[in-house]
Design an enzyme around this catalytic site. Structure first.
Site, PDB file in Angstrom:
ATOM      1  N   LYS A 200       5.327  72.721  29.137  1.00 18.76           N
ATOM      2  CA  LYS A 200       6.304  72.067  29.142  1.00 18.76           C
ATOM      3  C   LYS A 200       7.754  72.364  29.704  1.00 18.76           C
ATOM      4  O   LYS A 200       8.247  72.490  28.301  1.00 18.76           O
ATOM      5  CB  LYS A 200       5.523  70.729  28.413  1.00 18.76           C
ATOM      6  CG  LYS A 200       6.096  69.426  29.385  1.00 18.76           C
ATOM      7  CD  LYS A 200       7.084  69.031  29.696  1.00 18.76           C
ATOM      8  CE  LYS A 200       8.349  68.423  28.558  1.00 18.76           C
ATOM      9  NZ  LYS A 200       9.923  68.367  29.271  1.00 18.76           N
ATOM     10  N   CYS A 310      21.039  77.733  19.803  1.00 21.24           N
ATOM     11  CA  CYS A 310      20.517  77.442  19.293  1.00 21.24           C
ATOM     12  C   CYS A 310      21.526  77.701  17.589  1.00 21.24           C
ATOM     13  O   CYS A 310      21.572  77.299  16.354  1.00 21.24           O
ATOM     14  CB  CYS A 310      19.062  77.902  18.401  1.00 21.24           C
ATOM     15  SG  CYS A 310      19.174  79.253  18.976  1.00 21.24           S
ATOM     16  N   GLU A 406      25.150  69.631  14.666  1.00 24.08           N
ATOM     17  CA  GLU A 406      24.353  70.222  16.058  1.00 24.08           C
ATOM     18  C   GLU A 406      25.230  69.726  16.562  1.00 24.08           C
ATOM     19  O   GLU A 406      24.458  68.536  17.767  1.00 24.08           O
ATOM     20  CB  GLU A 406      23.434  70.569  16.242  1.00 24.08           C
ATOM     21  CG  GLU A 406      22.848  72.044  17.042  1.00 24.08           C
ATOM     22  CD  GLU A 406      22.235  72.107  17.734  1.00 24.08           C
ATOM     23  OE1 GLU A 406      20.773  71.258  17.943  1.00 24.08           O
ATOM     24  OE2 GLU A 406      21.400  73.654  17.569  1.00 24.08           O
TER      25      GLU A 406
HETATM   26  P1  NAD Z   1      14.603  68.757  22.579  1.00 29.05           P
HETATM   27  O1  NAD Z   1      14.265  68.312  21.930  1.00 29.05           O
HETATM   28  O2  NAD Z   1      15.589  67.395  23.575  1.00 29.05           O
HETATM   29  O3  NAD Z   1      13.546  69.387  23.893  1.00 29.05           O
HETATM   30  C1  NAD Z   1      12.829  70.269  23.750  1.00 29.05           C
HETATM   31  C2  NAD Z   1      11.918  69.915  25.053  1.00 29.05           C
HETATM   32  O4  NAD Z   1      11.039  69.305  23.958  1.00 29.05           O
HETATM   33  C3  NAD Z   1      12.218  69.353  25.797  1.00 29.05           C
HETATM   34  O5  NAD Z   1      10.652  69.416  26.854  1.00 29.05           O
HETATM   35  C4  NAD Z   1      11.413  67.974  25.831  1.00 29.05           C
HETATM   36  O6  NAD Z   1      11.494  68.021  27.561  1.00 29.05           O
HETATM   37  C5  NAD Z   1      10.824  67.865  24.812  1.00 29.05           C
HETATM   38  N1  NAD Z   1      10.327  67.034  24.081  1.00 29.05           N
HETATM   39  C6  NAD Z   1      11.439  65.729  23.869  1.00 29.05           C
HETATM   40  N2  NAD Z   1      10.706  64.565  23.187  1.00 29.05           N
HETATM   41  C7  NAD Z   1      10.218  65.060  22.826  1.00 29.05           C
HETATM   42  C8  NAD Z   1       8.804  64.035  22.422  1.00 29.05           C
HETATM   43  N3  NAD Z   1       8.680  62.896  21.962  1.00 29.05           N
HETATM   44  N4  NAD Z   1       7.569  64.493  22.539  1.00 29.05           N
HETATM   45  C9  NAD Z   1       7.205  66.052  22.797  1.00 29.05           C
HETATM   46  N5  NAD Z   1       7.939  66.991  23.275  1.00 29.05           N
HETATM   47  C10 NAD Z   1       9.390  66.529  23.453  1.00 29.05           C
HETATM   48  O7  NAD Z   1      16.178  69.284  22.955  1.00 29.05           O
HETATM   49  P2  NAD Z   1      16.960  70.073  23.908  1.00 29.05           P
HETATM   50  O8  NAD Z   1      18.054  68.542  23.508  1.00 29.05           O
HETATM   51  O9  NAD Z   1      16.001  69.977  24.799  1.00 29.05           O
HETATM   52  O10 NAD Z   1      17.497  71.798  23.323  1.00 29.05           O
HETATM   53  C11 NAD Z   1      18.505  71.724  22.198  1.00 29.05           C
HETATM   54  C12 NAD Z   1      18.020  71.990  21.373  1.00 29.05           C
HETATM   55  O11 NAD Z   1      16.851  72.505  20.966  1.00 29.05           O
HETATM   56  C13 NAD Z   1      18.980  72.000  19.846  1.00 29.05           C
HETATM   57  O12 NAD Z   1      18.628  71.502  19.263  1.00 29.05           O
HETATM   58  C14 NAD Z   1      18.511  73.885  19.467  1.00 29.05           C
HETATM   59  O13 NAD Z   1      19.788  74.267  18.534  1.00 29.05           O
HETATM   60  C15 NAD Z   1      17.168  73.714  20.007  1.00 29.05           C
HETATM   61  N6  NAD Z   1      16.586  75.182  19.964  1.00 29.05           N
HETATM   62  C16 NAD Z   1      16.560  76.255  18.894  1.00 29.05           C
HETATM   63  C17 NAD Z   1      16.371  77.304  18.705  1.00 29.05           C
HETATM   64  C18 NAD Z   1      15.625  78.055  17.735  1.00 29.05           C
HETATM   65  O14 NAD Z   1      14.923  79.191  18.265  1.00 29.05           O
HETATM   66  N7  NAD Z   1      15.466  77.613  16.952  1.00 29.05           N
HETATM   67  C19 NAD Z   1      16.486  77.966  20.478  1.00 29.05           C
HETATM   68  C20 NAD Z   1      17.080  76.620  21.605  1.00 29.05           C
HETATM   69  C21 NAD Z   1      17.316  75.748  21.339  1.00 29.05           C
END
Ligand code: NAD
Length: 502
Positions: A200, A310, A406
């Protein structure tokens, strides 16, 4: 600033975008959503609609999980020889390499990042994941275990060993900041382990995931082994996390969503979960560091990809003797960065992922300034667009939201320190524990800091260095488990113990 519509130069990217309405992959079929609904893919720099992707939801996830389960049972992939599986992973890498320029252009148009970031860092990083884990397929070995058992029947022996088996159907959910490489960090080890996957992608950046699925099929991945359901997190993502037919969720995204995935896993079938979550990573500059290198490194660590990383170095701690020089140096670096469309070769920093996100970043900065922080540079959004000026805030206190939360944008908060123990305590005063950077010329100080800081990755005299061989992931609320490195494949394997009397 040149944010006007830009067209890709490669024929492959042009051909892909010309389709307009994209389909998602379930089993062997490229489909629309069961509802027929779509979501727009938007170029965040120009605001132009690039195309539409299916708005998959629970019914589509159900079909995709069934296709993945059926492929797993059928075993065409799971039971293929290690050499055959490795050959497909290598072929995926080769096909990606053959269209690396097109993939980089698609990523830039969909996500906003400067072309060089995709072309020279992220797409090569994605390709490297497939090569690295192709090498792991032939090394998934169990162990023969000498036991302490002495109650077997007389004349018999105990023979015990472990098998390492693929976990089954994996749901992979990824964010929008570095779409293709973060997807590869899930797919490569999951496929190497012999699992079937339902991917997804993030709703804002699905295009390269769909192209990667085409590449994987062209490389010979059997149908149903990789399925892609595009759609909203609250619909398709949540349905995947809840689905009782999914054996494991591998997630990268925010800590808030990670928590809801854990809850969904607990409610449904206790599926395994690994989580790569958010961060608020400190960058510590000691007075004895090579200050010019530290300034450039610290600035790059927060402004690269617009701070949408991240492991971005979003909290700066500089020793008081060099604090003013460091802050001024980073502010100058920020002032010199050229904002623009990612396909413009002069661009050093692109837009944020969306106008909504830029508004969120602006809210954080506004609240920080209202609480007493000062913007040494930046602090503003460009006229309602998705562009945000690289920002350095001073005069912050540890309780402020800009220091604790963040922001995921080009916003650095700077604080001076005097003592080693003080800066370690400041660094560790966070719910997050993803990464940290330490700049010093003292070997002993560097390694004492590396030991004392609570983070999954410590960079010394550098930041943002990645490799498929280096585990990445977080302590505390930055996650569970690690991606990359050979241990990542264990995320997708079960250990089975076989104990026999022979
Ligand atoms: P997000 O959590 O909003 O979304 C991430 C993914 O989860 C998307 O595909 C989204 O559609 C899905 N999602 C959203 N709500 C959901 C739910 N209730 N159930 C299942 N899936 C759901 O994050 P974002 O805004 O897309 O990305 C930014 C975040 O990702 C930041 O917090 C960043 O630090 C983190 N990140 C972490 C790493 C790491 O390696 N630790 C790497 C990159 C990004």
């Amino acid at each position: 600033m040149n944010a006007a519509t830009h067209r890709p130069s490669t024929a492959a990217a042009q051909e892909f975008l010309a389709r307009g309405n994209h389909r998602m992959l379930i089993g062997a079929d490229w489909r629309e959503a069961a509802s027929g609904e779509t979501l727009a893919s938007i170029d965040p720099a120009s605001g132009e609609i690039l195309g539409h992707v299916p708005r998959g939801a629970a019914a589509d996830v159900d079909e995709a999980v069934m296709a993945a389960r059926s492929a797993f049972r059928d075993g065409a992939w799971r039971k293929a020889t290690p050499a055959a599986r490795a050959a497909v992973l290598h072929r995926i890498a080769e096909l990606m390499e053959a269209e690396i320029d097109a993939l980089a252009e698609l990523e830039t148009l969909d996500q906003g990042k400067p072309l060089y970031v995709g072309r020279w860092a992220e797409i090569p990083g994605a390709i490297a994941q497939f090569r690295y884990f192709a090498g792991a397929v032939s090394k998934l070995e169990g162990t023969q275990i000498p036991t302490g058992i002495d109650y077997q029947p007389p004349g018999k022996e105990v023979f015990a060993y472990t098998l390492r088996e693929p976990i089954g159907v994996v749901g992979a959910i990824v964010p929008w900041n570095s779409p293709l490489v973060l997807t590869a960090m899930k797919l490569a080890p999951a496929l190497a382990a012999g699992c079937s996957v339902v991917l997804k992608p993030a709703e804002d950046t699905s295009l390269t995931a769909l192209r990667l699925a085409e590449i994987a099929r062209a490389a010979g991945l059997p149908s149903g082994v990789l399925n892609v359901v595009t759609g909203l997190g609250s619909e398709a993502g949540a349905a995947l996390a809840e689905h009782p037919g999914v054996d494991k969720i591998t997630f990268t995204g925010s800590t808030r969503t990670g928590r809801s995935i854990v809850e969904a896993a607990a409610r449904s079938n206790l599926k395994r979960v690994s989580l790569e979550l958010g961060g608020k990573s400190p960058v510590i500059i000691f007075g004895d560091a090579d200050i010019d290198a530290a300034i450039a490194g610290a600035a790059n660590s927060i402004f690269f990809n617009g701070g949408q990383v991240c492991v971005a170095g979003s909290r700066l701690y500089a020793e008081r003797s060099v604090y003013d020089r460091v802050v001024e140096g980073i502010a100058n670096y920020a002032r010199g960065l050229k904002l623009g469309h990612g396909l413009d070769s002069a661009t050093q920093i692109g837009p944020l992922i969306s106008r909504t996100h830029a508004a969120r970043v602006a809210d954080y900065v506004r609240a920080g300034i209202a609480g007493g922080a000062e913007a040494v540079t930046g602090g503003e959004r460009h006229q309602g667009s998705a562009f945000f000026n690289p920002t350095v805030l001073t005069g912050v206190t540890p309780d402020m939201a800009v220091v604790r939360e963040e922001i995921f944008g080009p916003v650095l908060v700077a604080t001076p320190f005097d003592e080693f123990d003080e800066v370690v305590a400041l660094s560790n005063d966070s719910d997050y524990g993803l990464a940290a950077g330490v700049w010093t010329s003292s070997l002993s100080r560097a390694h004492r800091a590396a030991a004392a800081i609570e983070a999954g990755t410590i960079w010394i005299n550098t930041h943002l260095m990645f490799d498929a061989s280096l585990p990445i992931g977080g302590m505390k609320q930055s996650g569970w488990g690690r991606d990359s490195g050979h241990q990542a494949i264990a995320n997708y394997l079960e250990t089975k113990t076989v104990c026999a009397v022979i």
